[in-house]
Design an enzyme around this catalytic site. Structure first.
Site, PDB file in Angstrom:
ATOM      1  N   HIS A 280       0.843  -1.209   0.000  1.00  0.00           N
ATOM      2  CA  HIS A 280       0.000   0.000   0.000  1.00  0.00           C
ATOM      3  C   HIS A 280       0.878   1.260   0.000  1.00  0.00           C
ATOM      4  O   HIS A 280       0.600   2.231  -0.705  1.00  0.00           O
ATOM      5  CB  HIS A 280      -0.877   0.052   1.265  1.00  0.00           C
ATOM      6  CG  HIS A 280      -1.896  -1.043   1.381  1.00  0.00           C
ATOM      7  ND1 HIS A 280      -1.963  -1.885   2.465  1.00  0.00           N
ATOM      8  CD2 HIS A 280      -2.905  -1.418   0.557  1.00  0.00           C
ATOM      9  CE1 HIS A 280      -2.968  -2.730   2.307  1.00  0.00           C
ATOM     10  NE2 HIS A 280      -3.550  -2.474   1.159  1.00  0.00           N
TER      11      HIS A 280
ATOM     12  N   LYS B 131     -15.563  -8.616   4.958  1.00  0.00           N
ATOM     13  CA  LYS B 131     -14.332  -9.163   5.548  1.00  0.00           C
ATOM     14  C   LYS B 131     -14.371  -8.939   7.053  1.00  0.00           C
ATOM     15  O   LYS B 131     -14.785  -7.871   7.501  1.00  0.00           O
ATOM     16  CB  LYS B 131     -13.096  -8.428   5.008  1.00  0.00           C
ATOM     17  CG  LYS B 131     -12.722  -8.716   3.568  1.00  0.00           C
ATOM     18  CD  LYS B 131     -11.410  -8.000   3.223  1.00  0.00           C
ATOM     19  CE  LYS B 131     -11.101  -7.995   1.747  1.00  0.00           C
ATOM     20  NZ  LYS B 131      -9.966  -7.121   1.399  1.00  0.00           N
TER      21      LYS B 131
ATOM     22  N   ARG C  72      -1.809  -5.717  -8.406  1.00  0.00           N
ATOM     23  CA  ARG C  72      -0.678  -6.610  -8.156  1.00  0.00           C
ATOM     24  C   ARG C  72      -0.482  -7.588  -9.306  1.00  0.00           C
ATOM     25  O   ARG C  72       0.618  -7.899  -9.701  1.00  0.00           O
ATOM     26  CB  ARG C  72      -0.894  -7.389  -6.853  1.00  0.00           C
ATOM     27  CG  ARG C  72      -0.627  -6.574  -5.635  1.00  0.00           C
ATOM     28  CD  ARG C  72      -1.226  -7.188  -4.415  1.00  0.00           C
ATOM     29  NE  ARG C  72      -2.683  -7.055  -4.440  1.00  0.00           N
ATOM     30  CZ  ARG C  72      -3.472  -7.305  -3.414  1.00  0.00           C
ATOM     31  NH1 ARG C  72      -2.962  -7.756  -2.306  1.00  0.00           N
ATOM     32  NH2 ARG C  72      -4.772  -7.126  -3.508  1.00  0.00           N
TER      33      ARG C  72
ATOM     34  N   SER D  21      -2.394  -7.746   2.942  1.00  0.00           N
ATOM     35  CA  SER D  21      -2.643  -7.661   4.385  1.00  0.00           C
ATOM     36  C   SER D  21      -2.890  -9.055   4.964  1.00  0.00           C
ATOM     37  O   SER D  21      -2.393  -9.391   6.044  1.00  0.00           O
ATOM     38  CB  SER D  21      -3.860  -6.772   4.666  1.00  0.00           C
ATOM     39  OG  SER D  21      -3.649  -5.475   4.189  1.00  0.00           O
TER      40      SER D  21
END
Ligand code: ADP
Length: 160
Positions: free
Chosen positions: A18, A42, A92, A130
Protein backbone atom coordinates in the site's frame (compact mmCIF):
# COMPACT_ATOMS: atom_id res chain seq x y z
CA UNK A 1 -4.89 23.93 -8.04
CA UNK A 2 -4.01 21.23 -5.51
CA UNK A 3 -4.57 17.74 -6.94
CA UNK A 4 -6.17 15.42 -4.40
CA UNK A 5 -6.22 11.64 -4.71
CA UNK A 6 -8.43 9.41 -2.60
CA UNK A 7 -7.03 5.96 -1.81
CA UNK A 8 -9.78 3.74 -0.38
CA UNK A 9 -9.29 0.23 0.98
CA UNK A 10 -9.46 -2.01 4.02
CA UNK A 11 -5.82 -1.53 5.08
CA UNK A 12 -6.07 -4.30 7.68
CA UNK A 13 -3.25 -3.44 8.24
CA UNK A 14 -1.41 -1.13 5.82
CA UNK A 15 1.51 -2.95 4.14
CA UNK A 16 4.59 -1.81 2.24
CA UNK A 17 2.56 -2.69 -0.89
CA UNK A 18 0.00 0.00 0.00
CA UNK A 19 2.81 2.40 0.96
CA UNK A 20 4.46 1.83 -2.42
CA UNK A 21 1.20 2.77 -4.18
CA UNK A 22 0.97 5.95 -2.05
CA UNK A 23 4.54 6.83 -3.01
CA UNK A 24 3.81 6.32 -6.71
CA UNK A 25 0.55 8.29 -6.47
CA UNK A 26 2.40 11.23 -4.89
CA UNK A 27 4.17 11.71 -8.24
CA UNK A 28 0.80 12.74 -9.68
CA UNK A 29 -1.19 14.00 -6.71
CA UNK A 30 -0.26 16.79 -4.29
CA UNK A 31 -2.25 15.26 -1.47
CA UNK A 32 -3.42 11.71 -0.79
CA UNK A 33 -6.37 10.99 1.47
CA UNK A 34 -6.24 7.37 2.57
CA UNK A 35 -9.81 6.30 3.32
CA UNK A 36 -10.12 3.22 5.50
CA UNK A 37 -13.32 1.32 4.81
CA UNK A 38 -15.22 -1.00 7.11
CA UNK A 39 -15.77 -3.70 4.44
CA UNK A 40 -18.76 -5.71 5.66
CA UNK A 41 -17.66 -8.80 3.71
CA UNK A 42 -14.33 -9.16 5.55
CA UNK A 43 -13.75 -9.68 9.27
CA UNK A 44 -10.95 -7.40 10.31
CA UNK A 45 -8.12 -7.93 12.77
CA UNK A 46 -7.72 -4.24 13.54
CA UNK A 47 -10.64 -1.96 14.43
CA UNK A 48 -11.30 0.82 11.93
CA UNK A 49 -9.93 3.41 14.37
CA UNK A 50 -6.75 1.33 14.88
CA UNK A 51 -6.17 1.03 11.12
CA UNK A 52 -6.57 4.81 10.73
CA UNK A 53 -4.26 5.47 13.67
CA UNK A 54 -1.50 3.22 12.27
CA UNK A 55 -1.57 5.04 8.93
CA UNK A 56 -1.60 8.47 10.56
CA UNK A 57 1.38 7.48 12.72
CA UNK A 58 3.36 6.25 9.72
CA UNK A 59 2.72 9.47 7.79
CA UNK A 60 2.93 11.81 10.77
CA UNK A 61 5.81 13.72 9.20
CA UNK A 62 4.42 13.73 5.66
CA UNK A 63 1.79 16.45 5.42
CA UNK A 64 0.78 15.26 1.93
CA UNK A 65 -0.76 12.04 3.29
CA UNK A 66 -3.72 12.02 5.64
CA UNK A 67 -5.95 9.19 6.72
CA UNK A 68 -9.63 9.09 7.62
CA UNK A 69 -12.14 6.35 8.43
CA UNK A 70 -15.10 5.69 6.14
CA UNK A 71 -17.56 4.68 8.81
CA UNK A 72 -20.87 4.74 6.98
CA UNK A 73 -19.98 6.45 3.76
CA UNK A 74 -19.06 5.40 0.25
CA UNK A 75 -15.56 6.30 -0.97
CA UNK A 76 -17.18 8.11 -3.89
CA UNK A 77 -19.22 10.29 -1.51
CA UNK A 78 -16.05 11.32 0.31
CA UNK A 79 -14.29 11.83 -3.03
CA UNK A 80 -16.97 14.32 -4.09
CA UNK A 81 -17.02 16.03 -0.69
CA UNK A 82 -13.27 16.67 -0.67
CA UNK A 83 -13.10 17.48 -4.39
CA UNK A 84 -10.82 14.53 -5.17
CA UNK A 85 -9.45 14.38 -8.71
CA UNK A 86 -9.04 10.63 -8.74
CA UNK A 87 -9.61 7.38 -6.86
CA UNK A 88 -6.34 5.51 -6.41
CA UNK A 89 -6.12 1.72 -6.51
CA UNK A 90 -3.25 -0.71 -6.88
CA UNK A 91 -2.84 -3.69 -9.19
CA UNK A 92 -0.68 -6.61 -8.16
CA UNK A 93 -1.52 -9.12 -10.87
CA UNK A 94 -4.07 -9.91 -13.55
CA UNK A 95 -6.13 -11.58 -10.85
CA UNK A 96 -6.73 -8.15 -9.27
CA UNK A 97 -7.89 -6.70 -12.56
CA UNK A 98 -11.40 -8.11 -12.83
CA UNK A 99 -12.34 -7.08 -9.29
CA UNK A 100 -10.74 -3.65 -9.61
CA UNK A 101 -12.40 -3.02 -12.98
CA UNK A 102 -15.79 -3.85 -11.47
CA UNK A 103 -15.21 -1.55 -8.48
CA UNK A 104 -14.09 1.23 -10.83
CA UNK A 105 -17.31 0.92 -12.82
CA UNK A 106 -19.45 0.89 -9.66
CA UNK A 107 -17.60 3.97 -8.42
CA UNK A 108 -18.14 5.68 -11.76
CA UNK A 109 -21.87 4.98 -11.50
CA UNK A 110 -21.88 6.85 -8.18
CA UNK A 111 -19.48 9.68 -9.06
CA UNK A 112 -19.11 10.01 -12.85
CA UNK A 113 -16.65 12.87 -12.55
CA UNK A 114 -14.08 11.05 -10.42
CA UNK A 115 -11.87 8.70 -12.44
CA UNK A 116 -10.15 5.64 -10.98
CA UNK A 117 -6.40 5.62 -11.46
CA UNK A 118 -4.38 2.42 -11.15
CA UNK A 119 -0.76 2.02 -10.18
CA UNK A 120 1.11 -1.21 -10.82
CA UNK A 121 2.79 -2.79 -7.80
CA UNK A 122 6.56 -2.87 -7.66
CA UNK A 123 7.96 -6.29 -8.60
CA UNK A 124 9.16 -7.16 -5.10
CA UNK A 125 5.76 -6.30 -3.56
CA UNK A 126 3.35 -7.98 -5.95
CA UNK A 127 2.79 -10.88 -3.56
CA UNK A 128 2.29 -8.72 -0.46
CA UNK A 129 -1.22 -8.51 0.97
CA UNK A 130 -2.64 -7.66 4.38
CA UNK A 131 -3.97 -11.21 4.80
CA UNK A 132 -0.60 -12.78 3.99
CA UNK A 133 1.12 -10.49 6.50
CA UNK A 134 -1.42 -11.39 9.21
CA UNK A 135 -0.93 -15.10 8.54
CA UNK A 136 2.86 -14.80 8.88
CA UNK A 137 2.55 -12.67 12.03
CA UNK A 138 0.14 -15.16 13.59
CA UNK A 139 2.77 -17.90 13.33
CA UNK A 140 5.56 -15.55 14.50
CA UNK A 141 7.25 -15.31 11.11
CA UNK A 142 9.39 -12.49 9.73
CA UNK A 143 7.28 -9.52 8.60
CA UNK A 144 9.68 -6.58 8.63
CA UNK A 145 10.12 -6.65 4.85
CA UNK A 146 6.38 -6.30 4.36
CA UNK A 147 5.24 -3.70 6.89
CA UNK A 148 6.42 -0.50 8.55
CA UNK A 149 7.95 -0.99 12.06
CA UNK A 150 4.85 0.70 13.56
CA UNK A 151 2.63 -1.99 12.04
CA UNK A 152 5.12 -4.68 13.00
CA UNK A 153 4.79 -3.69 16.68
CA UNK A 154 0.99 -3.52 16.43
CA UNK A 155 0.82 -7.00 14.84
CA UNK A 156 3.13 -8.46 17.47
CA UNK A 157 0.93 -7.16 20.26
CA UNK A 158 -2.21 -8.55 18.58
CA UNK A 159 -0.70 -12.03 18.48
CA UNK A 160 0.86 -12.31 21.93
P1 ADP B 1 -9.79 -3.74 -0.48
O1 ADP B 1 -10.44 -4.58 0.57
O2 ADP B 1 -10.56 -2.51 -0.86
O3 ADP B 1 -9.26 -4.50 -1.67
P2 ADP B 1 -7.03 -3.54 0.42
O4 ADP B 1 -6.55 -2.83 1.64
O5 ADP B 1 -6.85 -5.02 0.38
O6 ADP B 1 -8.54 -3.11 0.30
O7 ADP B 1 -6.36 -2.90 -0.86
C1 ADP B 1 -6.55 -1.56 -1.23
C2 ADP B 1 -5.95 -1.34 -2.61
O8 ADP B 1 -4.53 -1.51 -2.54
C3 ADP B 1 -6.44 -2.31 -3.69
O9 ADP B 1 -6.54 -1.63 -4.91
C4 ADP B 1 -5.34 -3.34 -3.75
O10 ADP B 1 -5.27 -3.96 -5.03
C5 ADP B 1 -4.12 -2.47 -3.50
N1 ADP B 1 -2.99 -3.24 -2.96
C6 ADP B 1 -2.98 -4.04 -1.88
N2 ADP B 1 -1.77 -4.61 -1.71
C7 ADP B 1 -0.99 -4.15 -2.72
C8 ADP B 1 0.37 -4.37 -3.14
N3 ADP B 1 1.16 -5.22 -2.50
N4 ADP B 1 0.82 -3.71 -4.22
C9 ADP B 1 -0.01 -2.89 -4.93
N5 ADP B 1 -1.30 -2.64 -4.61
C10 ADP B 1 -1.78 -3.26 -3.53
Amino acid sequence: MKKIGLYPGSFDPITRGHMDIIEKALIIFDEIIVAVAKNSSKTSLFKLSERVELINQIYQKNKAVICVGLEKKLATTLASEVGAHGIIRGLRAMSDFEYEFQIAKINRSQSPKVESIFFAASDDLTFVSSSMVKEIALYKGEIEKFVDPIVQTALKSKFT
